[in-house]
Design a protein around this motif. Sequence first.
Motif, PDB file in Angstrom:
ATOM      1  N   GLY A 163     -11.829 -60.086 -11.577  1.00  0.00           N
ATOM      2  CA  GLY A 163     -11.378 -60.694 -12.835  1.00  0.00           C
ATOM      3  C   GLY A 163     -11.730 -59.854 -14.041  1.00  0.00           C
ATOM      4  N   HIS A 164     -12.794 -59.081 -13.909  1.00  0.00           N
ATOM      5  CA  HIS A 164     -13.222 -58.219 -15.018  1.00  0.00           C
ATOM      6  C   HIS A 164     -13.135 -56.743 -14.661  1.00  0.00           C
ATOM      7  CE1 HIS A 164     -14.307 -61.493 -17.661  1.00  0.00           C
ATOM      8  NE2 HIS A 164     -14.781 -62.099 -16.592  1.00  0.00           N
ATOM      9  N   VAL A 165     -12.089 -56.389 -13.934  1.00  0.00           N
ATOM     10  CA  VAL A 165     -11.731 -54.977 -13.768  1.00  0.00           C
ATOM     11  C   VAL A 165     -10.538 -54.738 -14.688  1.00  0.00           C
ATOM     12  CG1 VAL A 165     -10.758 -53.264 -12.183  1.00  0.00           C
ATOM     13  CG2 VAL A 165     -12.592 -54.788 -11.413  1.00  0.00           C
ATOM     14  N   LEU A 173      -8.427 -57.476 -25.432  1.00  0.00           N
ATOM     15  CA  LEU A 173      -9.890 -57.384 -25.434  1.00  0.00           C
ATOM     16  C   LEU A 173     -10.491 -58.638 -24.788  1.00  0.00           C
ATOM     17  CD1 LEU A 173     -12.382 -55.743 -26.336  1.00  0.00           C
ATOM     18  CD2 LEU A 173     -12.310 -57.006 -28.496  1.00  0.00           C
ATOM     19  N   CYS A 174     -11.381 -58.408 -23.844  1.00  0.00           N
ATOM     20  CA  CYS A 174     -12.040 -59.504 -23.117  1.00  0.00           C
ATOM     21  C   CYS A 174     -13.420 -59.742 -23.729  1.00  0.00           C
ATOM     22  CB  CYS A 174     -12.158 -59.103 -21.651  1.00  0.00           C
ATOM     23  SG  CYS A 174     -12.937 -60.336 -20.600  1.00  0.00           S
ATOM     24  N   PRO A 175     -13.922 -60.984 -23.708  1.00  0.00           N
ATOM     25  CA  PRO A 175     -15.280 -61.221 -24.214  1.00  0.00           C
ATOM     26  C   PRO A 175     -16.341 -60.382 -23.493  1.00  0.00           C
ATOM     27  CG  PRO A 175     -14.149 -63.297 -23.878  1.00  0.00           C
ATOM     28  CD  PRO A 175     -13.243 -62.228 -23.337  1.00  0.00           C
ATOM     29  N   CYS A 176     -16.049 -59.879 -22.287  1.00  0.00           N
ATOM     30  CA  CYS A 176     -17.030 -59.045 -21.570  1.00  0.00           C
ATOM     31  C   CYS A 176     -17.153 -57.659 -22.204  1.00  0.00           C
ATOM     32  CB  CYS A 176     -16.675 -58.935 -20.092  1.00  0.00           C
ATOM     33  SG  CYS A 176     -15.379 -57.746 -19.713  1.00  0.00           S
ATOM     34  N   GLY A 177     -16.242 -57.324 -23.138  1.00  0.00           N
ATOM     35  CA  GLY A 177     -16.333 -56.046 -23.827  1.00  0.00           C
ATOM     36  C   GLY A 177     -15.305 -55.025 -23.348  1.00  0.00           C
ATOM     37  N   GLY A 180      -8.230 -55.311 -21.196  1.00  0.00           N
ATOM     38  CA  GLY A 180      -7.237 -55.392 -20.127  1.00  0.00           C
ATOM     39  C   GLY A 180      -7.741 -55.995 -18.828  1.00  0.00           C
ATOM     40  N   CYS A 181      -8.850 -56.756 -18.873  1.00  0.00           N
ATOM     41  CA  CYS A 181      -9.332 -57.443 -17.664  1.00  0.00           C
ATOM     42  C   CYS A 181      -8.252 -58.394 -17.143  1.00  0.00           C
ATOM     43  CB  CYS A 181     -10.569 -58.289 -17.971  1.00  0.00           C
ATOM     44  SG  CYS A 181     -12.015 -57.305 -18.350  1.00  0.00           S
ATOM     45  N   GLY A 182      -8.143 -58.497 -15.816  1.00  0.00           N
ATOM     46  CA  GLY A 182      -7.167 -59.417 -15.223  1.00  0.00           C
ATOM     47  C   GLY A 182      -7.335 -60.838 -15.732  1.00  0.00           C
TER      48      GLY A 182
HETATM   49 ZN   LIG Z   1     -13.637 -58.902 -18.874  1.00  0.00          ZN
END
Ligand SMILES: [Zn+2]
Length: 311
Positions: A163-165, A173-177, A180-182
């Motif tokens: 999910g976070h690749v 932008l994903c909250p993980c930083g 383009g995370c899935g």
């Molecule tokens: Zn992410």
Amino acid sequence: MTSLALGVDIGGTKIAFALVDRSGHVHVDHRIPTLPAEGVSAVFDRMADGARTVLRQADQPIVGIGVGSPGIINPVSGVCQHSVNLGWTDVPIRDELRRRLALDVPVVVHHDTNAGAVGEWVFGAARGEAHFVYLAIGTGLGMGAVIENRLLLGRNFMAMEFGHVSLDPNGRLCPCGTRGCGEMYISGVGLLAGFRDHAPHFPDSPLAHQPDTTVNDIVAALYAGDPLALAIGNEAADKLTAISAYCAGILSPGLFIIGGGLGLALYDWLLPRLEDGIRTRTLPGTHDHLRFARSQVTASAAGAAALVWQL
Ligand SMILES: [Zn+2]
């Protein structure tokens, strides 16, 4: 005489319990609020109370307790190494529960998505399957895989954290930083982000003018053919197809199981897109025997109970 397992699913807002038999039938279920802000001890005191409430209703022997938890879980030690949702670091779930319940049965702890995959394996859509991938599409995107009859864990117990690749370094932008995370496309969070990105370009869409748009609104509009919802959905389907194609190429599974509340809601819409997409993105030998199926174990605590029988 059959036997029962107690499944416990720890979520950010609630803890679900289920007494389940070997065929997946739920005999008793129960829920309590998690209230993680009260601290680890208070959560485990209440969890043990909840477990005792359920266990008192057991009319058959208990063979073990299976626990599914969010975060990074070490199933060997039963420790939650880190969970953003719960605010936990190095919490010994297995030992905390075992000490309070003082029962002489095994307690097995796994990541909640892995528990979901094992639930499908033991009494759901993956019965008898040696090679399958499980996708839990809900607020976020979780994945688990069983290959050669083994649940994949990986060096840091982070296998299948897809999910976070990043699928696109210039993407959302994903909250993980990461960009383009899935999960930023194919999840509840992802559909809402897609709505924010695409709505200005679809002024004629009824969905664009709905106040306080929810994920359910987007799903309903998708089935109704709303052009904005289709733009969001096509992007989500494309990313899910990419993830599935990568998994097919790397793992060679025979089956993908789509689960999670949103996954089940989207299933009929996604299925033809996934089936066509994976054929254009992988070799015939990779996709010839590949099938998709909907998840059959919808009670998360039942999936957790399955851990007792499989691992
Ligand atoms: Zn992410």
